[in-house]
Design an enzyme around this catalytic site. Structure first.
Site, PDB file in Angstrom:
ATOM      1  CE  LYS A  13       1.403   5.901   7.864  1.00 46.96           C
ATOM      2  NZ  LYS A  13       0.890   6.518   8.617  1.00 46.96           N
ATOM      3  CG  ASP A  60     -10.335  10.324   9.712  1.00 45.43           C
ATOM      4  OD1 ASP A  60     -11.394   9.708   9.191  1.00 45.43           O
ATOM      5  OD2 ASP A  60      -9.557   9.559   8.979  1.00 45.43           O
ATOM      6  N   GLY A  80       3.241   7.692   3.184  1.00 48.26           N
ATOM      7  CA  GLY A  80       4.204   6.897   2.330  1.00 48.26           C
ATOM      8  C   GLY A  80       3.977   5.734   2.248  1.00 48.26           C
ATOM      9  N   GLY A  85       0.692  -1.089  -0.146  1.00 51.93           N
ATOM     10  CA  GLY A  85      -0.090  -0.281  -0.276  1.00 51.93           C
ATOM     11  C   GLY A  85       0.641   1.367  -0.319  1.00 51.93           C
TER      12      GLY A  85
END
Length: 829
Positions: free
Chosen positions: A519, A615, A503, A498
């Site tokens: 990540k 969120d 990033g 992904g």
């Protein structure tokens, strides 16, 4: 050979398309300036302004008509004459139809009758608003196009020379009505540092066309466009040409209501495209196609309009891709099939409002989505338009402001005297005990972390005040960069699963054989550090079966790396729509909602102040291999209000379609903002469609509004996922719908707590499984009799939130080897 084939196909497309049927505007003024005769351009007739065309009035007492005695070969006759202005002069046009209009100025300098038009310097005003200021041009022909709303019966174009010896000129003018749907007020996405929102009242902006690109195709002249526009190829703007491959078709687009029309873009734009060049062996499946468009200095707003038409897929629901603008994630998991009433080759367009940066470039990228099939990884773009939002200034307002300052100056002395008296009073009041103040965003945000033994290059070692690191400190979560490199085979591109605004995300395996998602921030990532800090701060102090776990982080050598446990089934969203995964049963969906509600209830009540996620959406709810739900991505999280406060004052952040309207209006954040977002997720789970679908009919764009309308009618079954038809007991659906409806109340005070929501969802599951009824204040033993499920009674503190494996404090002793974060989903904000 491929290039020749493309040119051949382009020729077929061009020949096949019949010449565009001209749009017929109610207002249509084409003026050949400085001419006694008519002139032509692109088979359009421009009337000489010296013949005094009907409904056009020229105020130009000191203007001069000049003619190029030696025009270039094949020069359009429109550019052989010009009107030169030595004093402010104007054209006035009678407007029959108020609304959006296109205004174009043609400038083609030449030397004649003592005037060198290349030395002209002037400004142009439209109805008193300045569009071109101190305008000069070189020895080139320039077309300036503006799109603006006219709300008067008259349009005045004024040319004002700059300087005592200055002058202005113009060769041709176009003023004509635009189609009503060319610029609409709703549906545009605002892409900014604060996330993705909705930009409204777009038609009230004055837009100057900067770029109009036929991606993957050849140049299109006004002769092939119903609004007489020019579209140029994208070859000079694409960053890595080898990443793209041209596509074209001979089939005319399938125009549909709610999508694009021939006035939005001509057929030829939608019949050519650039797609990912997967044949190039130098690229693996995970790469983007990127274009750089120069736009000038930063700090200016732009409308970016992107055109799409699926001419590359053999069937529906095979093409999913992501859009990035200026390295921000602008649209995730774009499924053209779902936006075009399920028909291939149907054109659509998407509008985005962005700010330019200091680079002076608008960067547009398209790339694969995590929902893409392994064998169908692709992304396309058919066309792009970039329009500058002109910061218009009224000369009349400037004059009024000057007069206003004279008045202000006359009273400022008295104001200062009064201020001194008020200041003395305030100093006296300071001695009294202060009442608690609402905290600012800075005071309630997560503070940077204390680093124990951190590198000198640590991004978080800035010497400021830090949050308490706990018993073992955040250092206990720190992972050596060498271990991260080993886990990812030195960040092997083949392990990329992904990407997003932060990033790349890599799949890895640690030394103890735990599967992880790594990540890694991009160098200079714009939205990296605050989210990096927030994720570590939140996840280092919480532990719950239904909250995603953080394995560790790396903060060495200017790296920002977060390591999460891997979530086998990925985000909830891809199991609901757009991915081809087997549909979830109603029981599975209820259990996922219950698990998510448990995690959120723990966040809200498990601490003195609580934590507000900010969120909540279907991409931030992750599923393990057993479909156990966990809430993920705490990059936007904030501490809740203190005991003597009702809310947290902070800038609005979140995701479009899930955002609490009260929070948006008042910028006052509470845990009820999470409840609202969760209500949207509940309807998303039930209806299996996106929270916002801007290309549907206006009344269907927002899922929350649409589902609420049917819920209030008592007809919610009309909009549920077709796969659930016949599965849901009416009593269970009724309870679920009522719960979602209460979550979406306009005001937070009218919404339930997450504890209430959890209780009602468990009740809905019991109704589904047994059909038994339960009163709101039922004892927890009743709940325990059905599948040994715990009861959450409204108002009961978080210590009663118990799940299998919980220790009573919301922590869990289960293995965390199957947890993953939204980061896998390429989602930026």
């Amino acid at each position: 050979m491929e290039t020749k084939t493309h040119h051949f196909l382009s020729l077929i497309v061009f020949v096949y398309i019949p010449f565009s049927v001209s749009f017929t505007p109610l207002d249509n003024y084409l003026i050949s300036c400085g001419s006694h005769a008519n002139a032509s351009l692109s088979n359009r007739l421009f009337v000489g302004d010296s013949t005094k065309p009907n409904s056009v009035f020229l105020s130009a007492d000191r203007s001069i008509l000049v003619t190029d005695q030696n025009p270039p070969v094949n020069s359009p006759t429109l550019y052989n004459t010009a009107r030169v202005f030595r004093s402010p002069s104007s054209y006035r046009f009678n407007i029959k139809k108020k609304g959006t209009h296109l205004v174009r100025f043609h400038f083609s300098p030449f030397v004649a009758q003592g005037f060198d038009l290349t030395s002209a310097k002037f400004s142009v005003l439209v109805n008193g608003y300045s569009l071109l200021r101190d305008f000069q041009l070189n020895n080139t022909t320039v077309l300036k196009e503006f799109t603006l709303k006219i709300d008067k019966d008259e349009l005045e174009l004024m040319f004002t020379p700059v300087g005592n010896s200055g002058f202005g000129f113009v060769n041709g003018i176009e003023v004509f009505s635009a189609p009503a749907d060319l610029i609409i007020d709703y549906g545009a996405r605002l892409i900014s540092l604060d996330g993705i929102g909705e930009y409204r009242n777009l038609s009230s902006q004055v837009l100057e066309t900067i770029h109009r690109i036929n991606v993957g195709g050849s140049k299109l002249t006004p002769f092939n466009d119903t609004l007489w526009r020019t579209w140029i190829p994208d070859e000079d703007y694409i960053v890595f040409k080898s990443a793209a491959k041209r596509a074209s078709t001979t089939h005319t687009p399938n125009y549909q209501k709610g999508g694009a029309s021939r006035e939005i873009a001509p057929d030829n734009v939608y019949m050519t495209a650039q797609q990912m060049n997967r044949d190039n062996s130098t690229f693996n499946a995970m790469f983007n196609i990127t274009w750089n468009f120069p736009v000038g200095p930063g700090g200016v707003g732009y409308l970016v309009r992107l055109h799409f038409c699926d001419i590359v897929s053999p069937a529906l629901n095979l093409l999913y891709f992501d859009i990035y603008i200026n390295q921000y994630s602008a649209y995730r998991d774009l499924d053209l099939s779902s936006l075009t009433t399920h028909m291939l080759g149907s054109p659509i367009y998407l509008d985005f409002v962005v700010d330019s940066d200091d680079s002076g470039v608008i960067q547009i990228s398209v790339g694969p989505s995590v929902l893409s099939s392994t064998f169908r990884v692709n992304a396309i773009l058919n066309g792009a338009e970039i329009m500058k939002m002109v910061n218009v200034t009224s000369m009349e307002n400037v004059s009024k402001k000057k007069k206003k300052w004279v008045v202000v100056g006359s009273v400022i002395g008295g104001f200062l005297f009064l201020s001194l008296a008020i200041l003395a009073l305030l100093l006296a009041l300071r001695c009294r005990k202060k009442k608690p103040k609402q905290r600012s965003a800075e005071s309630v945000g997560w503070t940077p972390l204390r680093m124990h033994g951190g590198s000198s290059l640590s991004r978080m070692s800035d010497g400021t005040a830090y949050a308490s690191p706990g018993q073992n400190g955040y250092f206990g979560l720190k992972i050596a960069c060498a271990d991260v490199q080993l886990a990812t085979n030195n960040f092997d591109r083949n392990l990329i699963i992904g990407s997003g605004g932060f990033g790349m995300v890599y799949k890895g395996v640690l030394r103890d054989n735990r599967k992880v998602a790594v990540k890694r921030a991009l160098p200079g990532s714009r939205q990296g550090l605050p989210e990096f800090q927030s994720e570590i701060t939140v996840l280092s102090k919480i532990r719950h079966r239904h909250l995603v776990s953080l394995v560790g982080y790396c903060d060495e050598n200017s790296e920002m790396i977060l390591v999460y446990e891997y979530m086998e089934k990925g985000p909830l969203k891809k199991h609901l729509y757009g991915s081809g995964f087997p549909p979830l049963s109603w029981k599975q969906r209820l259990e996922i909602c219950i698990g998510s509600a448990r995690g959120l209830h723990y966040l809200h009540t498990g601490f003195a102040q609580g934590i507000i996620h900010r969120d909540i959406k279907s991409t931030n709810i992750l599923l393990d291999e057993d479909y156990v739900a966990k809430v993920a991505d705490f990059g936007l999280s904030r501490s809740g209000p203190c005991l003597n406060e009702t809310h947290v004052s902070t800038g609005v952040k979140g995701s479009f379609g899930y955002l609490d309207p009260e929070y948006f209006r008042r910028q006052q954040l509470t845990d009820k903002s999470d409840v609202y977002s969760f209500g949207v997720v509940l309807f998303e789970v039930l209806c299996a469609r996106p929270a916002v679908d801007p290309l549907l009919a206006r009344e269907q764009v927002n899922l929350g509004e649409l589902a609420l309308e049917w819920q209030k009618k008592g007809m919610l079954e009309h909009v549920i996922d077709p796969h659930l038809v016949g599965q849901i007991k009416p009593s269970s659906l009724k309870k679920f719908g009522e719960t979602a409806e209460k979550c979406l109340a306009d005001y937070g005070v009218d919404r339930p707590t997450m504890g209430d929501v959890l209780w009602n969802l468990e009740h809905a599951l019991q109704l589904q499984e047994s059909g038994c009824q339960r009163e709101p204040n039922a004892d927890s033993n009743v709940n325990a009799s059905v599948n040994a499920r715990p009861t959450i009674v409204p108002g009961v503190p978080s210590s009663n939130v118990r799940t299998e494996g919980d220790d009573g404090n919301g922590s869990s002793d289960i293995s965390t080897s199957q947890v993953f974060s939204q980061l896998m989903t390429n989602e930026g904000r």
